[in-house]
Design a protein around this motif. Structure first.
Motif, PDB file in Angstrom:
ATOM      1  N   LEU A  42       0.918  -1.057   0.143  1.00  0.00           N
ATOM      2  CA  LEU A  42      -0.025  -0.151   0.034  1.00  0.00           C
ATOM      3  C   LEU A  42       0.964   1.319   0.004  1.00  0.00           C
ATOM      4  N   SER A  43       0.735   2.100  -0.903  1.00  0.00           N
ATOM      5  CA  SER A  43       1.448   3.335  -0.941  1.00  0.00           C
ATOM      6  C   SER A  43       0.546   4.401  -1.182  1.00  0.00           C
ATOM      7  N   LEU A  44       0.573   5.373  -0.362  1.00  0.00           N
ATOM      8  CA  LEU A  44      -0.113   6.382  -0.235  1.00  0.00           C
ATOM      9  C   LEU A  44       0.776   7.789  -0.199  1.00  0.00           C
ATOM     10  N   LYS A  45       1.950   7.762  -0.357  1.00  0.00           N
ATOM     11  CA  LYS A  45       2.767   8.828  -0.173  1.00  0.00           C
ATOM     12  C   LYS A  45       2.351  10.102  -1.168  1.00  0.00           C
ATOM     13  N   SER A  46       3.010  11.458  -0.566  1.00  0.00           N
ATOM     14  CA  SER A  46       2.690  12.370  -1.176  1.00  0.00           C
ATOM     15  C   SER A  46       1.265  12.911  -1.436  1.00  0.00           C
ATOM     16  N   ASN A  47       0.543  12.779  -0.092  1.00  0.00           N
ATOM     17  CA  ASN A  47      -0.881  13.221   0.050  1.00  0.00           C
ATOM     18  C   ASN A  47      -0.794  14.226   1.012  1.00  0.00           C
ATOM     19  N   LEU A  67       3.704   5.806   3.619  1.00  0.00           N
ATOM     20  CA  LEU A  67       2.815   6.951   3.884  1.00  0.00           C
ATOM     21  C   LEU A  67       3.918   8.208   4.177  1.00  0.00           C
ATOM     22  N   GLY A  68       5.106   8.159   3.173  1.00  0.00           N
ATOM     23  CA  GLY A  68       5.922   9.178   3.063  1.00  0.00           C
ATOM     24  C   GLY A  68       5.291  10.483   2.897  1.00  0.00           C
ATOM     25  N   ASN A  69       5.746  11.670   3.244  1.00  0.00           N
ATOM     26  CA  ASN A  69       5.551  12.875   2.550  1.00  0.00           C
ATOM     27  C   ASN A  69       3.825  13.378   2.890  1.00  0.00           C
ATOM     28  N   ASN A  70       3.359  12.962   4.085  1.00  0.00           N
ATOM     29  CA  ASN A  70       2.152  13.259   4.369  1.00  0.00           C
ATOM     30  C   ASN A  70       2.179  14.386   5.650  1.00  0.00           C
ATOM     31  N   LEU A  71       1.204  14.204   6.421  1.00  0.00           N
ATOM     32  CA  LEU A  71       0.733  15.144   7.586  1.00  0.00           C
ATOM     33  C   LEU A  71       0.813  14.480   8.764  1.00  0.00           C
ATOM     34  N   LEU A  72       1.452  13.140   9.002  1.00  0.00           N
ATOM     35  CA  LEU A  72       1.156  12.628  10.301  1.00  0.00           C
ATOM     36  C   LEU A  72       1.909  13.306  11.179  1.00  0.00           C
ATOM     37  N   GLU A  73       1.457  13.188  12.427  1.00  0.00           N
ATOM     38  CA  GLU A  73       2.156  13.670  13.526  1.00  0.00           C
ATOM     39  C   GLU A  73       2.624  12.952  14.497  1.00  0.00           C
ATOM     40  N   GLU A  74       2.356  11.444  14.325  1.00  0.00           N
ATOM     41  CA  GLU A  74       2.722  10.568  15.508  1.00  0.00           C
ATOM     42  C   GLU A  74       2.927   9.191  14.674  1.00  0.00           C
ATOM     43  N   VAL A  75       3.693   8.277  14.997  1.00  0.00           N
ATOM     44  CA  VAL A  75       3.624   6.888  14.606  1.00  0.00           C
ATOM     45  C   VAL A  75       2.619   6.388  15.271  1.00  0.00           C
ATOM     46  N   PRO A  76       1.398   5.820  14.623  1.00  0.00           N
ATOM     47  CA  PRO A  76       0.347   5.329  15.263  1.00  0.00           C
ATOM     48  C   PRO A  76      -0.064   4.223  15.901  1.00  0.00           C
TER      49      PRO A  76
END
Length: 347
Positions: A42-47, A67-76
């Motif tokens: 699953l690749s959802l990078k640059s969103n 999930l690279g280059n997104n807006l995550l603020e924590e490792v969930p």
């Protein structure tokens, strides 16, 4: 466009193995992903994804998640359910922390990329990633490394460039499979002696730190590449200095006596010291004089020996001699030193 791609994937159901939705301006991870229980990649990078959806926990066969280059603020925490995961890319987010439990199910992860985030520390739980071989945390704000990281016995590559590290734990000696260690552009003022135990280390980069000397036996590392430009390494520029007298504290005198008697197997002292854990703790910090071989506690002369780097190393330009730290217990031993050993002068 993203919706059409996802609909096509959903039609495949459990047969769908790969979903790639990179750069689609997605603002929310699709909850419908839970229907793709057979998904492998699953690749959802640059969103523009700020959170991981709870439904991702259904993807227990997933082996690669980007999930690279997104807006995550924590490792969930949801990642702990991805027990088949082997590659995890979280670079280029706003990650400041690991949620407790996030590492619990990631024992099969081989590669973890956390480059370009806002991490100031790593959790002790990082030591649970037993299969981890490649860990890269460049361009963060790490001030220290937990000693638990040194429990990752399969780690072969560790990248910590461009952080705020001031030291490396001595436990690094336990990373016996480590081949590549990148520590450039930090605030590290010295390397631990344990680094000399890394017999598989082939690439070491400490450029742009504040290292002045290297630990004894450093020159025996079987490196192929070594980079140290931008460090204030001590130079071989002898000056005359006035010799001082040895002045030791009572604790230093007593500690030296006890340590050297124990080294000679004094049975009476060996039995007596078992009742004094505080003394055992103090003398456990003792070191050995490079000249006479006897033990001392803290009072010593810091000296330096200059040795040429191995001809097998690819090295930084202009590195002709490596300064090695040598500790000597007294001026008496200092006067017995060889011609290539120098005291360190403050000029």
């Amino acid at each position: 466009m993203a919706e059409r791609l996802l609909v096509g994937a959903l039609k495949g159901g459990k047969r769908t193995k790969i979903v790639t939705l990179n750069g689609k301006k997605i603002t929310k991870m699709p909850s419908a992903l839970e229907k793709l229980s057979g998904l492998k990649i699953l690749s959802l990078k640059s969103n523009l994804i700020p959170k991981v959806c709870p439904e991702i926990s259904a993807l227990t066969q997933l082996t690669a998640l980007n999930l690279g280059n997104n807006l995550l603020e924590e490792v969930p925490e949801e990642l702990k359910y991805l027990t088949s995961l082997r590659k995890l890319h979280l670079f280029g987010n706003r990650i400041r922390r690991f949620v407790p439990g996030a590492c619990d199910g990631l024992q099969n992860v081989v590669l973890l990329n956390l480059n370009n985030n806002l991490l100031t520390c790593l959790p002790q739980e990082i030591g649970r990633l037993n299969s981890l071989a490649y860990l890269t945390i460049n361009y963060n704000q790490l001030a220290s490394i937990p000693k638990e990281l040194c429990l990752l016995e399969n780690l072969s590559e560790l990248q910590l460039n461009y952080n705020q590290l001031i030291c490396i734990p001595g436990q690094i000696k336990f990373l016996k499979k480590l081949q590549k260690l990148l520590l450039a552009r930090n605030n590290i003022d010295g390397l631990p002696e344990g680094i000399c135990d890394l017999t598989n280390l082939r690439i070491l980069d400490i450029a742009g730190n504040i290292v002045q000397v290297f630990p004894p036996q450093f020159q025996n590392l079987q490196l192929k590449e070594f980079y140290c430009e931008g460090n204030p390494l001590l130079l071989r520029q002898p000056v005359h200095a006035v010799e001082q007298e040895d002045v030791w504290s009572l604790q230093e005198i007593a500690s030296r006596f006890v340590m050297n008697q124990l080294a000679e197997n004094n049975l009476l002292l060996m039995q007596a010291i078992e009742s004094y854990p505080q003394i055992r703790s103090i003398i456990s910090r003792g070191k050995e004089c490079a000249i006479c071989g006897k033990s001392f506690l803290t009072t010593c002369l810091e000296c330096v020996e200059f040795v040429p780097p191995s001809k097998n190393w690819k090295i930084s330009k202009n590195l002709q001699l490596i300064p090695l730290q040598i500790l000597i217990c007294s001026y008496k031993c200092f006067n017995r030193r060889g011609p290539d050993l120098f005291g360190i002068a403050q000029v």
